[in-house]
Scaffold this active site. Structure first.
Site, short mmCIF file in Angstrom:
data_model
loop_
_atom_site.label_atom_id
_atom_site.label_comp_id
_atom_site.label_asym_id
_atom_site.label_seq_id
_atom_site.Cartn_x
_atom_site.Cartn_y
_atom_site.Cartn_z
N ASP A 161 0.86 -1.18 0.00
CA ASP A 161 0.00 0.00 0.00
C ASP A 161 0.90 1.23 0.00
OD1 ASP A 161 -2.34 1.64 0.51
OD2 ASP A 161 -3.22 -0.12 1.48
N GLU B 108 -6.68 4.14 -5.66
CA GLU B 108 -7.96 4.43 -5.02
C GLU B 108 -8.45 5.77 -5.54
OE1 GLU B 108 -9.71 4.50 -0.48
OE2 GLU B 108 -7.86 5.54 -0.96
N HIS C 49 -11.02 -2.63 3.82
CA HIS C 49 -10.82 -2.32 5.25
C HIS C 49 -11.54 -1.04 5.66
CE1 HIS C 49 -8.18 0.14 2.95
NE2 HIS C 49 -7.89 0.87 3.99
N ASP C 50 -12.26 -0.41 4.75
CA ASP C 50 -12.88 0.89 5.03
C ASP C 50 -14.40 0.82 5.18
OD1 ASP C 50 -10.56 2.38 5.09
OD2 ASP C 50 -10.63 2.87 2.96
O1 TEU Z 1 -9.12 6.07 2.09
C1 TEU Z 1 -9.31 7.22 1.29
C2 TEU Z 1 -10.65 7.77 1.23
O2 TEU Z 1 -11.00 8.39 0.25
C3 TEU Z 1 -11.53 7.75 2.46
O3 TEU Z 1 -12.42 8.82 2.37
C4 TEU Z 1 -12.28 6.53 2.52
O4 TEU Z 1 -13.24 6.59 1.50
C5 TEU Z 1 -12.92 6.45 3.89
O5 TEU Z 1 -11.95 5.95 4.79
C6 TEU Z 1 -14.08 5.53 3.89
O6 TEU Z 1 -14.61 5.46 5.16
C7 TEU Z 1 -7.79 5.67 2.22
C8 TEU Z 1 -7.64 4.42 3.07
O7 TEU Z 1 -8.27 3.34 2.42
C9 TEU Z 1 -8.14 4.69 4.43
O8 TEU Z 1 -8.07 3.54 5.25
C10 TEU Z 1 -7.31 5.79 5.02
O9 TEU Z 1 -7.81 6.16 6.28
C11 TEU Z 1 -7.27 7.03 4.12
O10 TEU Z 1 -6.99 6.69 2.77
C12 TEU Z 1 -6.17 7.96 4.55
O11 TEU Z 1 -4.93 7.43 4.24
#
Ligand code: TEU
Ligand code: CA
Length: 579
Positions: free
Chosen positions: A106, A269, A344-345
């Site tokens: 990542d 992303e 994971h989000d």
């Molecule tokens: O997420 C990026 C992002 O656009 C976030 O708004 C995401 O959609 C949100 O966490 C959803 O709840 C990435 C990673 O996947 C996330 O885990 C990180 O916290 C974030 O970047 C910051 O690095």
């Protein structure tokens, strides 16, 4: 029905791959401190291999104060001691390569941690050579003479994107937490540093990257105030000025050049961008920017206009139409999809995209696997998705949630003295979409702490681990795990039709049924997935009523295709027509 012109689609190794995503803190703890680690991952490579995936993507394990669980990197060229050492990563690379798999790391380069040496130096003095590595602005002065943030943009984790620095009297910019200052990509030195980090890992033997928040790296340099009710900025206002900024493609081409030299894998992303014409600029085959991106139109289907934790009703018809839109768009424009329902989000797919019916959990998980897993694109499976793992129980209180996104949102409501109704609505949305659900410890077996650790883990183990775990599923031919194995196996065996074949939605008036066909030359696969928790009648279009073969069914006794079918709750299958 078939279209042989589609056989001209470009071939690439990364189109044929299946990816398994690992969240290091929650996968396997090797040393009894309650936190997952790299030696833990290394002890489970045979399990991962047995699923049939080709690539492992691990979420960040670089040195980090972990305000955002490692998405706040303080040293890009070292491993956080909680997760292990460089030697452990080398073992991971070797262990995967020895099994014919690849490692994707990542890459978090939109921002660093505020504990990164660059930022520590940048805040120490306006004259620091690193000052311009970050984004600094003078305060706006209000009519009453008060210092205000330079504009009204909001951060992903609640509050302004600007944090005031007393010492210099300037604000710095952060799209995420204030401990995650954004890098200033306008500065060519920053770009050289980042490219050096990318090369460092590629030279180490890493096979590619998942690029975090990569579409945010170029900002509109005038930093204008965002219109308050801007419909294009669904979550954080201001997205229209940074989600696909003026120099994005210039920067991505620079990154793409490096990746090409190594034949590396790349998935970016790309949140808050819904215009396919912007996305194709990144993933068009001849553009040489990134192989594919995660776009969130499908998985954001239950997010309301006021942000992630605002409710929104949706229907399976809308769900299948969004999937169809991206399938057709990518194949008509020589792009490529990244297919996923979990990461994971967010919450678990069996707790979000189908009704909670315990008796149908296994068939529903398999139905979702069928729906997503046989579309055109590179398939991503998030750890535990292959077991049909679910969200934490609704009885769990807010005190058992750990993620800063959830907690900041909740604190903001308390701070605003929100009504009990508003708090209840938020809690209901947390129960579906909080990032915490996917971060519960992986459920290996029925022993204490689910075999994840020998001690109480950093976040609680789900209540259902004795019934839902890998040990039970690996040897059960009818498990969700073995169903996913079959899907990945079919994708390899019928590569022409299932990887490179054309996608076409099968017209159906039934609102709960998603049916599509994949075709390549004379080969045709019919995929059917019912999103209903009761039986539905479905008329099979005449052109599919030919001799064929059942390849996959989420019920043990898949019945043959017949003109009028009665689909059982969440029934899904794939049928291969012999022409
Ligand atoms: O997420 C990026 C992002 O656009 C976030 O708004 C995401 O959609 C949100 O966490 C959803 O709840 C990435 C990673 O996947 C996330 O885990 C990180 O916290 C974030 O970047 C910051 O690095
Ligand atoms: Ca550990």
């Amino acid at each position: 029905m078939t279209d042989s012109s589609h056989e001209g689609v470009h071939h690439a190794w990364w189109k044929e791959a299946a990816v398994y995503q690992i969240y290091p803190a929650s996968f396997k703890d090797s040393n009894g401190d309650g936190i997952g680690d790299i030696p833990g991952i290394n002890s489970k490579l045979d399990y991962i291999k047995s699923l049939g995936v080709d690539i492992v993507w691990i979420c960040p394990c670089y040195k980090s104060p972990k305000v955002d669980m490692g998405y706040d990197v303080s040293d890009y060229k070292d491993i956080d001691e909680q997760y292990g050492t460089m030697a452990d990563i080398d073992k991971l690379i070797d262990g995967l390569h020895a099994r014919g798999m690849k490692l994707v790391m990542d890459m978090v380069i939109n921002h660093t941690s505020d504990q990164h040496e660059w930022f520590k130096s940048a805040v120490s003095s306006k004259d620091s050579p690193y000052r311009d590595y970050y984004i600094w602005k003078k305060p706006k002065i209000s009519e009453t003479g008060e210092k205000c943030p330079p504009n009204n943009w909001l951060s992903a984790f609640s509050g302004s994107v600007w944090e005031y620095d007393e010492k210099s009297g300037e604000y710095y910019f952060h799209l995420f937490a204030k401990e995650q200052p954004d890098l200033n990509w306008e500065n060519p030195k920053v770009r050289q540093e980042v490219y050096d980090i990318i090369r460092f890992w590629l030279n180490k033997g890493v096979d590619g990257f998942r690029m975090d928040a990569i579409n945010f790296i170029s900002k509109e340099q005038s930093y204008p105030d965002a219109p308050i009710s801007d419909p294009s900025s669904k979550y954080q206002n201001g997205a229209m000025y940074y989600a696909s900024g003026p120099r994005l493609h210039e920067y991505l081409s620079e990154i793409g050049q490096i990746l090409n030299q190594y034949n590396a894998f790349s998935v970016g992303e790309m949140a808050h961008v819904f215009d396919p014409n912007e996305i194709i600029k990144v993933v068009g085959f001849t553009r040489n920017e990134l192989n594919m991106i995660f776009q969130f139109e499908l998985t954001d289907i239950d997010m309301g206009p006021a942000g992630k934790f605002s409710p929104k009703a949706w229907t399976p018809t809308q769900f299948r139409n969004i999937a169809n839109k991206w399938q057709v768009f990518m194949q008509e424009n020589d792009g490529w999809n990244a297919l996923f329902l979990e990461n994971h989000d967010s919450g678990r797919s069996v707790s979000r995209f189908v009704k909670h019916r315990p008796e149908f959990r296994s068939v529903a998980a398999k139905m979702l696997a069928t729906f997503i897993g046989l579309q055109s694109g590179t398939i991503f499976i998030y750890q535990g998705e292959e077991l049909g793992l679910a969200n934490m129980p609704k009885s769990w209180q807010i005190s058992r949630y750990k993620d800063l996104e959830t907690l900041n949102y909740y604190r903001q409501l308390l701070h605003d003295v929100a009504s009990q109704d508003a708090l209840d609505i938020a809690m209901g949305e947390f129960q579906k979409k909080a990032r915490d659900h996917a971060r519960l410890p992986f459920q290996w077996d029925s022993s204490p702490f689910a075999g994840f650790s020998t001690v109480q883990p950093w976040i609680d183990v789900n209540d259902d681990y004795r019934e839902w775990n890998a040990a039970l599923q690996v040897n059960d031919p009818l498990s969700v795990f073995n169903y996913w194995r079959s899907i990945l196996d079919l994708r390899q065996t019928y590569k022409d039709v299932l990887v490179y074949g054309k996608f076409e939605l099968v017209a159906t008036t039934h609102e709960d049924v998603c049916a599509y066909e994949r075709s390549f030359g004379s080969q045709v696969a019919l995929v059917v997935a019912s999103f209903s928790d009761s039986t539905v009648n479905w008329t099979v279009p005449l052109n599919f009523l030919k001799p064929g073969k059942w390849m996959l069914s989420n019920y043990a006794d898949g019945s043959p295709l017949q003109p009028e079918m009665v689909l059982r709750p969440y029934e899904a299958f794939m049928y291969l027509l012999s022409n």
